[in-house]
Design a protein around this motif. Structure first.
Motif, PDB file in Angstrom:
ATOM      1  N   ASN A  66       0.810  -1.211   0.000  1.00 29.28           N
ATOM      2  CA  ASN A  66       0.000   0.000   0.000  1.00 29.28           C
ATOM      3  C   ASN A  66       0.853   1.275   0.000  1.00 29.28           C
ATOM      4  O   ASN A  66       0.415   2.311   0.479  1.00 29.28           O
ATOM      5  CB  ASN A  66      -0.950  -0.022   1.199  1.00 29.28           C
ATOM      6  CG  ASN A  66      -2.137   0.899   0.997  1.00 29.28           C
ATOM      7  OD1 ASN A  66      -2.461   1.287  -0.110  1.00 29.28           O
ATOM      8  ND2 ASN A  66      -2.779   1.263   2.090  1.00 29.28           N
ATOM      9  N   PHE A  67       2.070   1.186  -0.541  1.00 36.53           N
ATOM     10  CA  PHE A  67       2.895   2.386  -0.651  1.00 36.53           C
ATOM     11  C   PHE A  67       2.385   3.235  -1.804  1.00 36.53           C
ATOM     12  O   PHE A  67       2.005   2.724  -2.852  1.00 36.53           O
ATOM     13  CB  PHE A  67       4.370   2.024  -0.907  1.00 36.53           C
ATOM     14  CG  PHE A  67       5.053   1.457   0.293  1.00 36.53           C
ATOM     15  CD1 PHE A  67       5.468   2.275   1.325  1.00 36.53           C
ATOM     16  CD2 PHE A  67       5.275   0.097   0.397  1.00 36.53           C
ATOM     17  CE1 PHE A  67       6.096   1.758   2.441  1.00 36.53           C
ATOM     18  CE2 PHE A  67       5.900  -0.436   1.505  1.00 36.53           C
ATOM     19  CZ  PHE A  67       6.308   0.400   2.535  1.00 36.53           C
ATOM     20  N   ASP A  68       2.395   4.537  -1.596  1.00 35.32           N
ATOM     21  CA  ASP A  68       2.016   5.449  -2.665  1.00 35.32           C
ATOM     22  C   ASP A  68       3.171   5.665  -3.641  1.00 35.32           C
ATOM     23  O   ASP A  68       2.951   5.912  -4.825  1.00 35.32           O
ATOM     24  CB  ASP A  68       1.572   6.796  -2.069  1.00 35.32           C
ATOM     25  CG  ASP A  68       0.363   6.629  -1.174  1.00 35.32           C
ATOM     26  OD1 ASP A  68      -0.719   6.329  -1.708  1.00 35.32           O
ATOM     27  OD2 ASP A  68       0.509   6.772   0.054  1.00 35.32           O
ATOM     28  N   TYR A  69       4.382   5.585  -3.129  1.00 29.62           N
ATOM     29  CA  TYR A  69       5.586   5.764  -3.936  1.00 29.62           C
ATOM     30  C   TYR A  69       6.658   4.788  -3.457  1.00 29.62           C
ATOM     31  O   TYR A  69       6.811   4.583  -2.255  1.00 29.62           O
ATOM     32  CB  TYR A  69       6.147   7.187  -3.801  1.00 29.62           C
ATOM     33  CG  TYR A  69       5.217   8.262  -4.281  1.00 29.62           C
ATOM     34  CD1 TYR A  69       5.227   8.651  -5.617  1.00 29.62           C
ATOM     35  CD2 TYR A  69       4.325   8.870  -3.418  1.00 29.62           C
ATOM     36  CE1 TYR A  69       4.362   9.640  -6.069  1.00 29.62           C
ATOM     37  CE2 TYR A  69       3.458   9.857  -3.860  1.00 29.62           C
ATOM     38  CZ  TYR A  69       3.483  10.240  -5.184  1.00 29.62           C
ATOM     39  OH  TYR A  69       2.626  11.213  -5.629  1.00 29.62           O
ATOM     40  N   ILE A  70       7.399   4.248  -4.410  1.00 31.39           N
ATOM     41  CA  ILE A  70       8.585   3.452  -4.102  1.00 31.39           C
ATOM     42  C   ILE A  70       9.726   4.050  -4.913  1.00 31.39           C
ATOM     43  O   ILE A  70       9.643   4.165  -6.136  1.00 31.39           O
ATOM     44  CB  ILE A  70       8.399   1.963  -4.438  1.00 31.39           C
ATOM     45  CG1 ILE A  70       7.268   1.378  -3.593  1.00 31.39           C
ATOM     46  CG2 ILE A  70       9.704   1.194  -4.201  1.00 31.39           C
ATOM     47  CD1 ILE A  70       6.935  -0.069  -3.891  1.00 31.39           C
ATOM     48  N   ILE A  71      10.768   4.443  -4.216  1.00 32.35           N
ATOM     49  CA  ILE A  71      11.927   5.067  -4.854  1.00 32.35           C
ATOM     50  C   ILE A  71      13.090   4.085  -4.816  1.00 32.35           C
ATOM     51  O   ILE A  71      13.403   3.522  -3.765  1.00 32.35           O
ATOM     52  CB  ILE A  71      12.336   6.358  -4.108  1.00 32.35           C
ATOM     53  CG1 ILE A  71      11.231   7.395  -4.209  1.00 32.35           C
ATOM     54  CG2 ILE A  71      13.645   6.909  -4.667  1.00 32.35           C
ATOM     55  CD1 ILE A  71      11.514   8.643  -3.406  1.00 32.35           C
ATOM     56  N   GLN A  72      13.727   3.903  -5.966  1.00 30.07           N
ATOM     57  CA  GLN A  72      14.950   3.106  -6.029  1.00 30.07           C
ATOM     58  C   GLN A  72      16.128   4.035  -5.744  1.00 30.07           C
ATOM     59  O   GLN A  72      16.325   5.021  -6.447  1.00 30.07           O
ATOM     60  CB  GLN A  72      15.101   2.452  -7.408  1.00 30.07           C
ATOM     61  CG  GLN A  72      13.996   1.478  -7.731  1.00 30.07           C
ATOM     62  CD  GLN A  72      13.900   0.345  -6.728  1.00 30.07           C
ATOM     63  OE1 GLN A  72      14.907  -0.206  -6.268  1.00 30.07           O
ATOM     64  NE2 GLN A  72      12.685  -0.004  -6.358  1.00 30.07           N
ATOM     65  N   ASN A  73      16.895   3.713  -4.722  1.00 21.61           N
ATOM     66  CA  ASN A  73      18.030   4.536  -4.308  1.00 21.61           C
ATOM     67  C   ASN A  73      19.323   3.783  -4.616  1.00 21.61           C
ATOM     68  O   ASN A  73      19.983   3.257  -3.736  1.00 21.61           O
ATOM     69  CB  ASN A  73      17.931   4.852  -2.814  1.00 21.61           C
ATOM     70  CG  ASN A  73      19.104   5.658  -2.324  1.00 21.61           C
ATOM     71  OD1 ASN A  73      19.753   6.362  -3.090  1.00 21.61           O
ATOM     72  ND2 ASN A  73      19.400   5.553  -1.043  1.00 21.61           N
ATOM     73  N   ASN A  74      19.652   3.687  -5.882  1.00 19.81           N
ATOM     74  CA  ASN A  74      20.865   2.972  -6.290  1.00 19.81           C
ATOM     75  C   ASN A  74      21.829   3.885  -7.027  1.00 19.81           C
ATOM     76  O   ASN A  74      22.668   3.443  -7.792  1.00 19.81           O
ATOM     77  CB  ASN A  74      20.484   1.782  -7.183  1.00 19.81           C
ATOM     78  CG  ASN A  74      19.665   0.777  -6.416  1.00 19.81           C
ATOM     79  OD1 ASN A  74      20.031   0.362  -5.330  1.00 19.81           O
ATOM     80  ND2 ASN A  74      18.520   0.416  -6.962  1.00 19.81           N
ATOM     81  N   ASP A  75      21.686   5.165  -6.788  1.00 14.09           N
ATOM     82  CA  ASP A  75      22.485   6.155  -7.489  1.00 14.09           C
ATOM     83  C   ASP A  75      23.105   7.087  -6.454  1.00 14.09           C
ATOM     84  O   ASP A  75      23.338   6.707  -5.321  1.00 14.09           O
ATOM     85  CB  ASP A  75      21.582   6.904  -8.478  1.00 14.09           C
ATOM     86  CG  ASP A  75      22.346   7.527  -9.633  1.00 14.09           C
ATOM     87  OD1 ASP A  75      23.588   7.535  -9.591  1.00 14.09           O
ATOM     88  OD2 ASP A  75      21.696   8.021 -10.573  1.00 14.09           O
ATOM     89  N   THR A  76      23.285   8.320  -6.814  1.00 15.47           N
ATOM     90  CA  THR A  76      23.931   9.291  -5.929  1.00 15.47           C
ATOM     91  C   THR A  76      22.931   9.876  -4.931  1.00 15.47           C
ATOM     92  O   THR A  76      21.713   9.801  -5.126  1.00 15.47           O
ATOM     93  CB  THR A  76      24.515  10.464  -6.744  1.00 15.47           C
ATOM     94  OG1 THR A  76      23.434  11.166  -7.369  1.00 15.47           O
ATOM     95  CG2 THR A  76      25.506   9.972  -7.787  1.00 15.47           C
ATOM     96  N   LEU A  77      23.448  10.470  -3.891  1.00 13.24           N
ATOM     97  CA  LEU A  77      22.610  11.158  -2.910  1.00 13.24           C
ATOM     98  C   LEU A  77      21.852  12.292  -3.586  1.00 13.24           C
ATOM     99  O   LEU A  77      20.675  12.521  -3.305  1.00 13.24           O
ATOM    100  CB  LEU A  77      23.465  11.684  -1.755  1.00 13.24           C
ATOM    101  CG  LEU A  77      22.736  12.442  -0.660  1.00 13.24           C
ATOM    102  CD1 LEU A  77      21.644  11.588  -0.024  1.00 13.24           C
ATOM    103  CD2 LEU A  77      23.722  12.928   0.397  1.00 13.24           C
ATOM    104  N   GLU A  78      22.508  12.972  -4.491  1.00 11.12           N
ATOM    105  CA  GLU A  78      21.859  14.068  -5.219  1.00 11.12           C
ATOM    106  C   GLU A  78      20.662  13.566  -6.028  1.00 11.12           C
ATOM    107  O   GLU A  78      19.608  14.198  -6.066  1.00 11.12           O
ATOM    108  CB  GLU A  78      22.880  14.751  -6.150  1.00 11.12           C
ATOM    109  CG  GLU A  78      22.483  16.123  -6.593  1.00 11.12           C
ATOM    110  CD  GLU A  78      22.230  17.091  -5.443  1.00 11.12           C
ATOM    111  OE1 GLU A  78      21.228  17.821  -5.535  1.00 11.12           O
ATOM    112  OE2 GLU A  78      22.987  17.119  -4.457  1.00 11.12           O
TER     113      GLU A  78
END
Length: 92
Positions: A66-78
């Motif tokens: 039931n997440f509204d958004y899923i972000i893949q964090n496999n890149d830079t902090l920026e």
């Protein structure tokens, strides 16, 4: 925490709560505050032991859908900041 959120909601349009690790916590925020739920995933080794990897705080939300958004964090902090800021702009 509920009192804090109620208080802060008088001063801020968006309140970000981090570190939520249990499905019951996610459900509480969704039901009580109509929260927008965002999950940040990363495909990196987190150096946890097998016991730690299998702890409920690491596995409980794996099947939560039931997440509204899923972000893949496999890149830079920026790049991560940009993704989050885009979502915040979208939900304003």
């Amino acid at each position: 925490m509920e009192e804090d959120i109620n208080f802060l909601s008088h001063y801020y349009d968006i309140i970000i709560i981090t570190g939520v690790r249990l499905e019951k916590e996610l459900t509480f925020f969704k039901e009580k505050f109509n929260a927008i739920l965002m999950k940040i995933e990363r495909n990196a080794n987190n150096n946890l032991t097998e016991k730690e990897k299998n702890d409920i705080t690491e596995t409980d939300v794996n099947n939560f859908n039931n997440f509204d958004y899923i972000i893949q964090n496999n890149d830079t902090l920026e790049n991560l900041k940009e993704k989050v800021e885009n979502i915040l702009e979208e939900i304003k």
